[in-house]
Design a protein around this motif. Structure first.
Motif, mmCIF file in Angstrom:
data_model
loop_
_atom_site.group_PDB
_atom_site.id
_atom_site.type_symbol
_atom_site.label_atom_id
_atom_site.label_comp_id
_atom_site.label_asym_id
_atom_site.label_seq_id
_atom_site.Cartn_x
_atom_site.Cartn_y
_atom_site.Cartn_z
ATOM 1 N N SER A 37 0.814 -1.211 0.000
ATOM 2 C CA SER A 37 0.000 0.000 0.000
ATOM 3 C C SER A 37 0.850 1.264 0.000
ATOM 4 N N GLY A 38 1.962 1.249 0.751
ATOM 5 C CA GLY A 38 2.835 2.415 0.766
ATOM 6 C C GLY A 38 3.457 2.679 -0.591
ATOM 7 N N ASP A 39 3.826 1.605 -1.267
ATOM 8 C CA ASP A 39 4.405 1.741 -2.603
ATOM 9 C C ASP A 39 3.364 2.210 -3.604
ATOM 10 N N LYS A 40 2.122 1.769 -3.426
ATOM 11 C CA LYS A 40 1.053 2.187 -4.337
ATOM 12 C C LYS A 40 0.890 3.701 -4.314
ATOM 13 N N GLY A 41 0.827 4.266 -3.089
ATOM 14 C CA GLY A 41 0.651 5.710 -2.971
ATOM 15 C C GLY A 41 1.779 6.471 -3.637
ATOM 16 N N TYR A 42 2.993 5.989 -3.455
ATOM 17 C CA TYR A 42 4.157 6.658 -4.047
ATOM 18 C C TYR A 42 4.101 6.598 -5.572
ATOM 19 N N ILE A 43 3.817 5.398 -6.104
ATOM 20 C CA ILE A 43 3.793 5.215 -7.553
ATOM 21 C C ILE A 43 2.731 6.093 -8.200
ATOM 22 N N GLN A 44 1.575 6.198 -7.559
ATOM 23 C CA GLN A 44 0.467 6.936 -8.145
ATOM 24 C C GLN A 44 0.668 8.445 -8.106
ATOM 25 N N GLU A 45 1.520 8.918 -7.216
ATOM 26 C CA GLU A 45 1.697 10.360 -7.049
ATOM 27 C C GLU A 45 2.795 10.956 -7.920
ATOM 28 N N ILE A 46 3.735 10.121 -8.377
ATOM 29 C CA ILE A 46 4.881 10.675 -9.095
ATOM 30 C C ILE A 46 4.656 10.670 -10.599
ATOM 31 N N SER A 47 5.410 11.501 -11.286
ATOM 32 C CA SER A 47 5.434 11.517 -12.746
ATOM 33 C C SER A 47 6.848 11.856 -13.179
ATOM 34 N N GLY A 48 7.166 11.563 -14.422
ATOM 35 C CA GLY A 48 8.525 11.770 -14.893
ATOM 36 C C GLY A 48 9.377 10.539 -14.625
ATOM 37 N N VAL A 49 10.664 10.643 -14.948
ATOM 38 C CA VAL A 49 11.582 9.510 -14.819
ATOM 39 C C VAL A 49 12.117 9.421 -13.394
ATOM 40 N N HIS A 50 11.965 8.245 -12.778
ATOM 41 C CA HIS A 50 12.469 7.988 -11.419
ATOM 42 C C HIS A 50 13.133 6.607 -11.422
ATOM 43 N N VAL A 51 14.358 6.556 -11.884
ATOM 44 C CA VAL A 51 15.030 5.280 -12.114
ATOM 45 C C VAL A 51 15.289 4.512 -10.819
ATOM 46 N N ILE A 52 15.964 5.127 -9.863
ATOM 47 C CA ILE A 52 16.357 4.422 -8.641
ATOM 48 C C ILE A 52 15.161 3.891 -7.856
ATOM 49 N N PRO A 53 14.127 4.721 -7.633
ATOM 50 C CA PRO A 53 12.963 4.189 -6.898
ATOM 51 C C PRO A 53 12.312 2.992 -7.583
ATOM 52 N N PHE A 54 12.238 3.015 -8.914
ATOM 53 C CA PHE A 54 11.600 1.908 -9.613
ATOM 54 C C PHE A 54 12.488 0.667 -9.637
#
Length: 241
Positions: A37-54
């Protein structure tokens, strides 16, 4: 100094791994390939390239993906040469990577319940293959390389269905998906390394030949439990009506 303590630890680790995977499947508290659930919130809120987090999220998924680990455990169970292990793992990775990227990028919709049931079937298949069931029952041996690639495709679709539910931003989507997939492969290498070390130590004991049959029956049982849970969810949700 004796190597017995190390072998004992390895056998205990493998037993706990298989028992833990069985418990997770039996309890069925979450769908396979679920995203925290914590990862879901993060994924849904960001846009653009985020290499390390993904990359991190991909590695985390693989290391905690009990269905992946069960299948990999079955695949390497009777593989002794490093080149054979590399070949089968590469085929699995190729299939997994292709459908993960294609499924999400082109928004290919597939029932998560049915895909995860097929993933459970892949575990059953590999256990039966290890037990020599196909030769005894039908007098034929399926192409294990082709099967590993094909089931890899379904494992990739399993995660793709969950990621699609999150409605990722299209901005930077391809780069983020590639980063996620790199993380998945890194996590796979990490988990596989631990499994191979423990398996190598276990194989050096007399107990390996005695317990190999039981281990694969337990593996098959886990696959059937996963299949049953997912098919039940499919019917209860109304998708099987």
């Amino acid at each position: 100094m004796s190597a017995v303590p190390s072998v004992s630890v390895a056998c205990t680790w493998l037993a706990r791994l298989l028992a833990g995977c069985l418990a997770l499947v039996a309890c069925a508290t979450a769908l396979a390939h679920g995203v925290a659930s914590g990862d879901k919130g993060y994924i849904q809120e960001i846009s653009g390239v985020h290499v390390i987090p993904f990359v991190y999220l991909g590695a985390k998924h693989m290391v905690t993906g009990y269905d992946h680990l069960l299948f990999l455990f079955g695949v390497v169970f009777f593989l002794y040469r490093l080149r054979h292990i590399a070949l089968y793992v590469s085929l699995f990775a190729l299939g997994h990577s292709a459908t993960l990227l294609i499924g999400v990028y082109f928004n290919i919709g597939v029932s998560a319940y049915l895909i995860d049931a097929i993933i459970g079937l892949s575990v059953v298949y590999k256990a039966l293959d290890n037990l020599g069931a196909f030769q005894r029952w039908f007098g034929v041996q399926p192409d294990t390389k082709a099967a590993t690639l094909i089931f890899g495709l379904f494992h990739g679709f399993g995660l793709a269905t969950k990621i699609q539910e999150l409605e990722l931003a299209r901005d930077g989507l391809l780069a983020n998906l590639v980063a996620f997939n790199v993380g998945v492969e890194l996590g796979q290498l990490l988990a596989l390394s631990a499994i191979l070390i423990a398996m190598g130590l276990w194989r050096r004991t007399e107990g390996f030949s005695r317990h190999a049959y039981t281990a694969n029956v337990a593996l098959m049982s886990a696959g059937f439990l996963l299949m049953g849970y997912q098919l039940t969810g499919w019917f209860v949700s109304g998708q099987g009506a």
